[in-house]
Motif scaffolding. Structure first.
Motif, mmCIF file in Angstrom:
data_model
loop_
_atom_site.group_PDB
_atom_site.id
_atom_site.type_symbol
_atom_site.label_atom_id
_atom_site.label_comp_id
_atom_site.label_asym_id
_atom_site.label_seq_id
_atom_site.Cartn_x
_atom_site.Cartn_y
_atom_site.Cartn_z
ATOM 1 N N ASN A 183 0.855 -1.186 0.000
ATOM 2 C CA ASN A 183 0.000 0.000 0.000
ATOM 3 C C ASN A 183 0.893 1.240 0.000
ATOM 4 O O ASN A 183 1.594 1.513 0.969
ATOM 5 C CB ASN A 183 -0.898 -0.030 1.242
ATOM 6 C CG ASN A 183 -1.866 1.128 1.244
ATOM 7 O OD1 ASN A 183 -1.823 1.977 0.346
ATOM 8 N ND2 ASN A 183 -2.735 1.165 2.238
ATOM 9 N N THR A 184 0.881 1.941 -1.096
ATOM 10 C CA THR A 184 1.791 3.095 -1.204
ATOM 11 C C THR A 184 1.088 4.426 -0.956
ATOM 12 O O THR A 184 1.683 5.478 -1.110
ATOM 13 C CB THR A 184 2.453 3.143 -2.601
ATOM 14 O OG1 THR A 184 1.427 3.109 -3.585
ATOM 15 C CG2 THR A 184 3.417 1.999 -2.805
ATOM 16 N N SER A 185 -0.193 4.366 -0.586
ATOM 17 C CA SER A 185 -0.869 5.638 -0.291
ATOM 18 C C SER A 185 -0.511 6.062 1.138
ATOM 19 O O SER A 185 -0.317 5.224 2.014
ATOM 20 C CB SER A 185 -2.378 5.467 -0.434
ATOM 21 O OG SER A 185 -2.828 4.524 0.504
ATOM 22 N N GLY A 186 -0.417 7.320 1.377
ATOM 23 C CA GLY A 186 -0.069 7.804 2.717
ATOM 24 C C GLY A 186 1.418 7.711 2.954
ATOM 25 O O GLY A 186 2.218 7.692 2.023
ATOM 26 N N ASN A 187 1.800 7.616 4.233
ATOM 27 C CA ASN A 187 3.216 7.611 4.576
ATOM 28 C C ASN A 187 3.847 6.257 4.261
ATOM 29 O O ASN A 187 3.255 5.218 4.514
ATOM 30 C CB ASN A 187 3.407 7.896 6.075
ATOM 31 C CG ASN A 187 3.018 9.326 6.388
ATOM 32 O OD1 ASN A 187 3.079 10.190 5.512
ATOM 33 N ND2 ASN A 187 2.590 9.556 7.624
ATOM 34 N N THR A 188 5.040 6.291 3.717
ATOM 35 C CA THR A 188 5.766 5.051 3.465
ATOM 36 C C THR A 188 6.358 4.560 4.774
ATOM 37 O O THR A 188 6.943 5.341 5.525
ATOM 38 C CB THR A 188 6.908 5.306 2.460
ATOM 39 O OG1 THR A 188 6.373 5.975 1.339
ATOM 40 C CG2 THR A 188 7.559 4.015 2.037
ATOM 41 N N ILE A 189 6.174 3.275 5.033
ATOM 42 C CA ILE A 189 6.714 2.718 6.283
ATOM 43 C C ILE A 189 8.186 2.405 6.085
ATOM 44 O O ILE A 189 8.555 1.761 5.096
ATOM 45 C CB ILE A 189 5.946 1.439 6.685
ATOM 46 C CG1 ILE A 189 4.469 1.741 6.833
ATOM 47 C CG2 ILE A 189 6.510 0.840 7.970
ATOM 48 C CD1 ILE A 189 3.606 0.500 6.938
#
Ligand code: SF4
Ligand code: FES
Length: 248
Positions: free
Chosen positions: A133-139
């Protein structure tokens, strides 16, 4: 060095092929095997003859393109190297060298020494990936702790370059070592667990659909693999497959 070459020539998958003799001279021991073939092709161009088609790209053991069967061995007589990393010092002045394509029903000849390994791509496409999941902040990758042993085993599996030597060497043309490496590199990591069930079932099913043979545990694949992929990964894949089948 002066060498006698016997090279498989074949115009396309449907045409009949045959071994053709070539003589080559002034080969330096420090040349790579592919450089020796480059010299042969330069000479054929000067003579106005059809050059020998062979696959190559990186020429440093990374891409897995240089699939040649040399004197009856995938990637030639050296161990843990690809054809592009093989040097002419492994041969003697006056030697006869037999050069053939990787032979398997699932790897049809395109021309001469070039085979179509698209079957490997289709196996990869059927499950050799993780969804992120690349939406939002990258972990940050380091927020997921992974035991050193598992990370090392996953890394070793990921060194498979998809060359196909395991298939060409196996008397059954089995692709089990390749598929096992591709399944295991994810199965050993937390990021790969989410799709683990579908992955192993889909990849094994695609492997069978492509016409590769069954594994009968002779171990030739492990011996000829230029990256030293261990048979242990086949055992790992079999465990993954059993567990996925029971869940299904
Ligand atoms: S397992 Fe080894 S021989 Fe088979 S494709 Fe991967 S690197 Fe090549
Ligand atoms: S040319 Fe890339 S591995 Fe040999």
């Amino acid at each position: 060095m002066k060498l006698a070459l016997k090279i498989w020539r074949q115009n396309n998958a449907k045409a009949e092929g045959k071994m053709v003799d070539y003589a080559i001279d002034n080969i330096e021991p420090d040349m790579s095997f592919l450089e020796m073939l480059d010299i042969l092709n330069d000479e054929l161009i000067v003579k106005g003859e059809d050059t020998v088609a062979f696959d190559h790209d990186c020429r440093e053991g990374i891409c897995g393109m240089c699939s040649l069967y040399i004197n009856g061995e995938a990637h030639g007589p050296d161990r843990l190297v690809t054809t592009c990393q093989l040097h002419m010092r492994k041969f003697k002045d006056g030697d006869t060298i037999y050069i053939e394509p990787f032979r398997a029903k699932a790897f049809p000849v395109i021309k001469d020494l070039v085979v179509d390994r698209g079957a490997f791509d289709r196996i990869q496409q059927s499950g050799g990936f993780v969804s992120v999941n690349t939406s939002g902040n990258t972990i940050d990758a380091n927020t997921i702790p992974i035991p050193k042993h598992d990370a090392d085993k996953a890394f070793d599996a990921a060194t498979c370059i998809g060359c196909g030597a395991c298939v060409a060497t196996c008397k059954n043309s089995s692709a089990m070592l390749f598929v096992a490496a591709k399944v295991s590199q994810f199965a050993l990591l937390p990021q790969g667990k989410i799709e683990a069930t579908d992955r192993v079932l889909n990849m094994v099913s695609q492997m069978d659909a492509e016409g590769f043979g069954n594994c009968t545990n002779t171990g030739a694949c492990e011996v000829e693999c230029p990256k030293g992929i261990s048979l242990e990964y086949i055992a790992q894949m079999n465990r993954e497959y059993l567990s996925a089948s029971l869940k299904g």
